[in-house]
Design a protein around this motif. Structure first.
Motif, mmCIF file in Angstrom:
data_model
loop_
_atom_site.group_PDB
_atom_site.id
_atom_site.type_symbol
_atom_site.label_atom_id
_atom_site.label_comp_id
_atom_site.label_asym_id
_atom_site.label_seq_id
_atom_site.Cartn_x
_atom_site.Cartn_y
_atom_site.Cartn_z
ATOM 1 N N PRO A 143 1.239 -1.471 0.133
ATOM 2 C CA PRO A 143 0.680 -0.205 0.485
ATOM 3 C C PRO A 143 1.134 1.147 -0.319
ATOM 4 N N GLU A 144 2.368 1.437 0.272
ATOM 5 C CA GLU A 144 2.942 2.274 0.592
ATOM 6 C C GLU A 144 4.371 1.378 0.964
ATOM 7 N N PRO A 145 5.288 2.505 0.172
ATOM 8 C CA PRO A 145 5.199 3.603 -0.173
ATOM 9 C C PRO A 145 4.925 3.591 -1.698
ATOM 10 N N ALA A 146 3.827 5.494 -1.604
ATOM 11 C CA ALA A 146 2.923 5.215 -2.890
ATOM 12 C C ALA A 146 4.233 5.082 -4.191
ATOM 13 N N LEU A 147 3.649 5.079 -5.199
ATOM 14 C CA LEU A 147 4.720 5.365 -6.384
ATOM 15 C C LEU A 147 4.687 7.058 -7.549
ATOM 16 N N SER A 148 4.515 7.614 -6.381
ATOM 17 C CA SER A 148 4.612 9.171 -6.837
ATOM 18 C C SER A 148 5.168 9.653 -6.005
ATOM 19 N N LEU A 155 12.366 5.864 5.336
ATOM 20 C CA LEU A 155 11.722 7.004 6.624
ATOM 21 C C LEU A 155 9.802 6.124 6.430
ATOM 22 N N THR A 156 9.015 6.258 5.194
ATOM 23 C CA THR A 156 7.911 5.440 5.098
ATOM 24 C C THR A 156 7.787 3.306 5.912
ATOM 25 N N LEU A 157 8.730 3.221 5.742
ATOM 26 C CA LEU A 157 8.789 1.883 7.057
ATOM 27 C C LEU A 157 8.806 2.056 8.065
ATOM 28 N N ALA A 158 10.112 2.888 8.663
ATOM 29 C CA ALA A 158 10.346 3.150 9.785
ATOM 30 C C ALA A 158 8.828 4.158 10.525
ATOM 31 N N SER A 159 7.978 4.688 9.771
ATOM 32 C CA SER A 159 6.879 5.684 10.213
ATOM 33 C C SER A 159 5.352 5.289 10.157
ATOM 34 N N SER A 160 5.687 3.710 9.551
ATOM 35 C CA SER A 160 3.998 3.460 8.128
ATOM 36 C C SER A 160 3.709 2.371 9.679
ATOM 37 N N HIS A 161 2.117 2.866 10.732
ATOM 38 C CA HIS A 161 1.366 1.340 11.322
ATOM 39 C C HIS A 161 1.207 0.455 10.509
ATOM 40 N N ARG A 162 0.462 1.257 9.106
ATOM 41 C CA ARG A 162 -0.002 -0.128 8.343
ATOM 42 C C ARG A 162 1.097 -1.059 8.208
ATOM 43 N N LEU A 163 1.989 -0.643 7.502
ATOM 44 C CA LEU A 163 3.456 -1.327 7.375
ATOM 45 C C LEU A 163 3.653 -2.723 8.502
ATOM 46 N N GLU A 164 3.868 -1.298 9.666
ATOM 47 C CA GLU A 164 4.120 -1.954 10.658
ATOM 48 C C GLU A 164 3.197 -3.461 11.355
ATOM 49 N N PRO A 169 8.420 -10.449 11.171
ATOM 50 C CA PRO A 169 8.125 -9.279 12.054
ATOM 51 C C PRO A 169 8.141 -8.813 11.366
ATOM 52 N N GLU A 170 7.862 -7.750 11.791
ATOM 53 C CA GLU A 170 7.581 -5.825 11.219
ATOM 54 C C GLU A 170 9.269 -5.178 11.446
ATOM 55 N N GLU A 171 10.501 -5.458 12.265
ATOM 56 C CA GLU A 171 11.722 -4.945 12.214
ATOM 57 C C GLU A 171 12.224 -5.452 11.021
ATOM 58 N N ARG A 172 11.816 -6.705 10.626
ATOM 59 C CA ARG A 172 13.173 -7.481 9.681
ATOM 60 C C ARG A 172 13.335 -7.108 8.501
ATOM 61 N N PHE A 173 12.641 -6.246 7.530
ATOM 62 C CA PHE A 173 12.546 -5.573 6.336
ATOM 63 C C PHE A 173 12.922 -4.204 6.522
ATOM 64 N N LEU A 174 13.113 -3.316 7.701
ATOM 65 C CA LEU A 174 13.403 -2.400 7.191
ATOM 66 C C LEU A 174 14.946 -2.394 7.557
ATOM 67 N N ARG A 197 19.285 12.143 4.642
ATOM 68 C CA ARG A 197 18.386 11.023 4.741
ATOM 69 C C ARG A 197 19.248 9.843 6.509
ATOM 70 N N LEU A 198 20.244 10.506 5.968
ATOM 71 C CA LEU A 198 20.668 9.517 7.749
ATOM 72 C C LEU A 198 20.227 10.661 8.744
ATOM 73 N N ARG A 199 20.332 11.634 8.648
ATOM 74 C CA ARG A 199 20.171 12.659 10.117
ATOM 75 C C ARG A 199 18.228 12.566 10.196
ATOM 76 N N GLU A 200 17.162 11.848 9.390
ATOM 77 C CA GLU A 200 16.051 11.228 9.315
ATOM 78 C C GLU A 200 16.052 10.461 10.055
ATOM 79 N N LEU A 201 16.316 9.931 10.188
ATOM 80 C CA LEU A 201 16.517 8.320 9.973
ATOM 81 C C LEU A 201 17.347 7.817 12.105
ATOM 82 N N ARG A 202 18.424 9.032 12.543
ATOM 83 C CA ARG A 202 18.810 8.723 13.358
ATOM 84 C C ARG A 202 18.236 8.429 14.499
#
Length: 266
Positions: A143-148, A155-164, A169-174, A197-202
């Protein structure tokens, strides 16, 4: 003693000279009368069209000077370099090709390959793991991230409750993606986009960064819950060049293949 910088300068000069000598002056609006002593364009013609001095350009071809990214970009435009030629020129100058035009070029040449995988979800990512494109199979499963809009996959994987809720398990992919992103971040510290991007993820993933674990190759399994089905994929990252990554998610069993086929054709 010849240093690596000396070698790159000489290679850059030789590369410019080879490109210049193999172009047709008529394609650049240069009117020729009789036989020219110099094949292709003359140095002064390239220098004038690129907005640099003839002496400076001569020294550049001779491998005697280092120059800026802006000058190399101007020379690439003047000589109408193809994508790979421009990237090579910038690399010889010590610069990373990371702009939007680079991303667009990657999508253009990888699109036929993506579309040839009707049952395999796949994404094209740049060095920052921004999503550049995906295929129909990806859109059917994720369903996400969107293709546009070129969202960032990490960042999407780290913040999306739907993907979680979908990932088991939810963390393996990320985590697996982050290990491979870490390799890129360490190898290209001068790429401002990667470091941003790294600063945003840290803040959320500092514990992963601190352990300094990395992984460059190899596949990993992922299970996705969708519509009451457990879909199993084997994920891999392909790197066709140093600025582009293709995330491939191959169905790991017959049931998953059938489900993707039905959803993709719906």
């Amino acid at each position: 003693m010849t240093t690596a910088a000396d070698f790159r300068r000489r290679e850059l000069g030789a590369f410019l000279r080879a490109i210049r000598e193999h172009v047709d002056p008529a394609d650049f609006g240069v009117v020729t009368t009789g036989r020219r002593r110099t094949p292709g364009l003359r140095r002064e013609e390239v220098a004038a069209a690129s907005g640099v001095g003839l002496a400076w350009y001569t020294w550049l071809e001779q491998g005697r000077v280092q120059t800026s990214r802006e000058v190399l970009e101007a020379l690439a435009r003047t000589l109408r370099m193809a994508r790979d030629e421009r990237r090579h020129l910038l690399a010889l100058g010590g610069y990373v090709a990371d702009d939007a035009a680079e991303d667009d070029g990657a999508v253009e040449w990888l699109r036929p390959m993506l579309d040839s995988w009707p049952l395999t979800p796949a994404l094209v990512l740049n060095r920052r793991y921004d999503v550049l494109a995906g295929n129909a199979a990806y859109a059917a499963v994720w369903p996400e991230p969107a293709l546009s809009g070129r969202p960032n996959l990490l960042l999407t994987l780290a913040s999306s409750h739907r993907l979680e809720e979908m990932l088991v398990p939810e963390e393996r992919f990320l985590y697996e993606l982050f290990l491979r992103f870490r390799v890129r971040a360490d190898r290209y510290p001068d790429d401002s986009g990667v470091m941003e991007r790294l600063r945003e993820l840290r803040p959320d993933l500092d514990h992963w960064w601190s352990c300094r674990a990395v992984r460059e190759f190899g596949s990993w399994p992922v299970t996705v819950l969708s519509g009451g089905h457990r879909l199993r994929f084997t994920c891999s990252l392909l790197q066709p060049d140093d600025s582009t990554t293709v995330l491939v998610q191959a169905p790991a069993d017959v049931e998953t293949r059938r489900w993707v086929e039905l959803r993709s054709s719906a």
